[in-house]
Design an enzyme around this catalytic site. Sequence first.
Site, PDB file in Angstrom:
ATOM      1  N   SER A   1       0.854  -1.194   0.000  1.00  0.00           N
ATOM      2  CA  SER A   1       0.000   0.000   0.000  1.00  0.00           C
ATOM      3  C   SER A   1       0.884   1.236   0.000  1.00  0.00           C
ATOM      4  CB  SER A   1      -0.856  -0.013   1.275  1.00  0.00           C
ATOM      5  OG  SER A   1      -1.501   1.224   1.470  1.00  0.00           O
TER       6      SER A   1
ATOM      7  N   TYR B   1      -2.022  -1.243  10.712  1.00  0.00           N
ATOM      8  CA  TYR B   1      -2.175  -1.528   9.278  1.00  0.00           C
ATOM      9  C   TYR B   1      -0.981  -1.004   8.486  1.00  0.00           C
ATOM     10  CZ  TYR B   1      -3.886  -1.425   4.501  1.00  0.00           C
ATOM     11  OH  TYR B   1      -3.998  -1.613   3.147  1.00  0.00           O
TER      12      TYR B   1
HETATM   13  N1  LIG Z   1      -8.739  -0.566  -0.849  1.00  0.00           N
HETATM   14  C1  LIG Z   1      -7.679   0.197  -0.601  1.00  0.00           C
HETATM   15  O1  LIG Z   1      -7.788   1.441  -0.479  1.00  0.00           O
HETATM   16  C2  LIG Z   1      -6.323  -0.443  -0.534  1.00  0.00           C
HETATM   17  C3  LIG Z   1      -5.195   0.403  -0.709  1.00  0.00           C
HETATM   18  C4  LIG Z   1      -3.929  -0.161  -0.630  1.00  0.00           C
HETATM   19  C5  LIG Z   1      -3.780  -1.529  -0.412  1.00  0.00           C
HETATM   20  N2  LIG Z   1      -4.884  -2.319  -0.262  1.00  0.00           N
HETATM   21  C6  LIG Z   1      -4.665  -3.753  -0.007  1.00  0.00           C
HETATM   22  O2  LIG Z   1      -5.237  -4.491  -1.062  1.00  0.00           O
HETATM   23  C7  LIG Z   1      -5.543  -5.811  -0.606  1.00  0.00           C
HETATM   24  C8  LIG Z   1      -6.944  -6.174  -1.042  1.00  0.00           C
HETATM   25  O3  LIG Z   1      -7.861  -5.327  -0.378  1.00  0.00           O
HETATM   26  P1  LIG Z   1      -9.175  -4.760  -1.076  1.00  0.00           P
HETATM   27  O4  LIG Z   1      -9.057  -3.292  -1.147  1.00  0.00           O
HETATM   28  O5  LIG Z   1      -9.482  -5.500  -2.311  1.00  0.00           O
HETATM   29  O6  LIG Z   1     -10.235  -5.068   0.091  1.00  0.00           O
HETATM   30  P2  LIG Z   1     -11.456  -6.090   0.167  1.00  0.00           P
HETATM   31  O7  LIG Z   1     -12.422  -5.817  -0.920  1.00  0.00           O
HETATM   32  O8  LIG Z   1     -11.931  -5.975   1.577  1.00  0.00           O
HETATM   33  O9  LIG Z   1     -10.803  -7.534  -0.066  1.00  0.00           O
HETATM   34  C9  LIG Z   1     -10.063  -8.178   0.921  1.00  0.00           C
HETATM   35  C10 LIG Z   1      -9.897  -9.638   0.551  1.00  0.00           C
HETATM   36  O10 LIG Z   1      -9.135 -10.266   1.612  1.00  0.00           O
HETATM   37  C11 LIG Z   1      -9.774 -11.458   1.966  1.00  0.00           C
HETATM   38  N3  LIG Z   1      -9.577 -11.781   3.367  1.00  0.00           N
HETATM   39  C12 LIG Z   1      -9.884 -11.013   4.450  1.00  0.00           C
HETATM   40  N4  LIG Z   1      -9.656 -11.699   5.580  1.00  0.00           N
HETATM   41  C13 LIG Z   1      -9.194 -12.926   5.213  1.00  0.00           C
HETATM   42  C14 LIG Z   1      -8.785 -14.076   5.913  1.00  0.00           C
HETATM   43  N5  LIG Z   1      -8.790 -14.109   7.241  1.00  0.00           N
HETATM   44  N6  LIG Z   1      -8.359 -15.157   5.218  1.00  0.00           N
HETATM   45  C15 LIG Z   1      -8.344 -15.132   3.861  1.00  0.00           C
HETATM   46  N7  LIG Z   1      -8.704 -14.065   3.139  1.00  0.00           N
HETATM   47  C16 LIG Z   1      -9.130 -12.979   3.799  1.00  0.00           C
HETATM   48  C17 LIG Z   1     -11.257 -11.201   1.721  1.00  0.00           C
HETATM   49  O11 LIG Z   1     -11.919 -12.459   1.504  1.00  0.00           O
HETATM   50  P3  LIG Z   1     -12.913 -13.154   2.547  1.00  0.00           P
HETATM   51  O12 LIG Z   1     -13.573 -12.078   3.345  1.00  0.00           O
HETATM   52  O13 LIG Z   1     -13.833 -13.933   1.674  1.00  0.00           O
HETATM   53  O14 LIG Z   1     -12.031 -14.034   3.367  1.00  0.00           O
HETATM   54  C18 LIG Z   1     -11.236 -10.370   0.447  1.00  0.00           C
HETATM   55  O15 LIG Z   1     -11.258 -11.199  -0.681  1.00  0.00           O
HETATM   56  C19 LIG Z   1      -5.348  -5.791   0.910  1.00  0.00           C
HETATM   57  O16 LIG Z   1      -4.100  -6.386   1.231  1.00  0.00           O
HETATM   58  C20 LIG Z   1      -5.332  -4.308   1.241  1.00  0.00           C
HETATM   59  O17 LIG Z   1      -4.584  -4.044   2.404  1.00  0.00           O
HETATM   60  C21 LIG Z   1      -6.149  -1.810  -0.324  1.00  0.00           C
END
Ligand SMILES: NC(=O)c1ccc[n+]([C@@H]2O[C@H](COP(=O)([O-])OP(=O)(O)OC[C@H]3O[C@@H](n4cnc5c(N)ncnc54)[C@H](OP(=O)(O)O)[C@@H]3O)[C@@H](O)[C@H]2O)c1
Length: 275
Positions: free
Chosen positions: A143, A156
């Site tokens: 991130s 985080y």
């Molecule tokens: N959105 C942002 O602004 C942003 C910015 C920078 C980086 N990121 C990073 O991008 C990545 C993806 O996030 P996103 O934005 O796509 O958010 P998201 O829509 O909330 O997706 C998160 C994913 O992680 C999975 N997950 C959560 N807890 C889990 C567990 N205990 N075991 C296995 N899988 C798990 C969820 O699947 P289940 O709930 O089905 O398990 C979901 O598929 C993350 O690492 C996040 O930190 C996000």
Amino acid sequence: MKQFKYFKRFSVIIITGGSSGIGCSIIKAIVNIAPEAQLCNLSRSNPDISLGNNGQHYPVDLSDAQALAEVSESLKARIESAPEGEILLVNNSGFGDYGRLPDLEIHKQLSMIDLNVRAVVDLSARLLPVILPRGGTIVTIASTAAFQPTPFLATYGATKAFVRNWSLALNEDLRGTQVRTLAVCPGPTHSNFFKAAGFETPPMDQGANQGLDMTSDQVAAYTLRAISKERSLIVTGWKNRLITFFGSQLPLVAVTRIGAGILRKMRLEKHKAAK
Ligand SMILES: NC(=O)c1ccc[n+]([C@@H]2O[C@H](COP(=O)([O-])OP(=O)(O)OC[C@H]3O[C@@H](n4cnc5c(N)ncnc54)[C@H](OP(=O)(O)O)[C@@H]3O)[C@@H](O)[C@H]2O)c1
């Protein structure tokens, strides 16, 4: 077209967190450009999109060390019996939790470290022995929060700083092998992330971070392009790159204070939204 050709090298593609957001967008793109690959998704819930003809969902809570060890054995067997080809592993699962100690639930903070940090190192380390003979790429979604301390998202941001540095160092450790790594640093992205972090409305929908936000499809497109260009680190989009660059020029204490000012405002918005 170039990307289509590059992704043909992968016979098995493993992605964590394909059930929503960035992971889901990466799967949608990969099914199009690498339809022959065996696509394995690891998350608690089943993605409601196609994993292609050779896809399989592995239901697993990756913050559970025992469950991760078990699913790794299935994945290793799958890789060993797969047709010739490289392996792509995308460590994408992760979540944040907004607020400050001691108000925050410590169990959730520790689960975050388990998922965002321990699971990334554990899964990669367990699969590396079967990836090394074939070659491949290990992608980790970090991130822009990885570039400075992030008050109100303290744990985080620290998890993301860990995986960014870890991924870059691993890339050097693997020099001379056929395996490379890529750390992807997206800025604010429309996904389930903010809801999971405790926001009723994402900050960018309240006027914060305007112009920096991206869709998860855009982040997926940056990620796939970076894989095909064999990059080791990317920040998605020129605006996010500019901010991380200028941030890195300032003293860390000053950047932390500035960040606290911005992120404190989001906290107020969160509380307002929660009413
Ligand atoms: N959105 C942002 O602004 C942003 C910015 C920078 C980086 N990121 C990073 O991008 C990545 C993806 O996030 P996103 O934005 O796509 O958010 P998201 O829509 O909330 O997706 C998160 C994913 O992680 C999975 N997950 C959560 N807890 C889990 C567990 N205990 N075991 C296995 N899988 C798990 C969820 O699947 P289940 O709930 O089905 O398990 C979901 O598929 C993350 O690492 C996040 O930190 C996000």
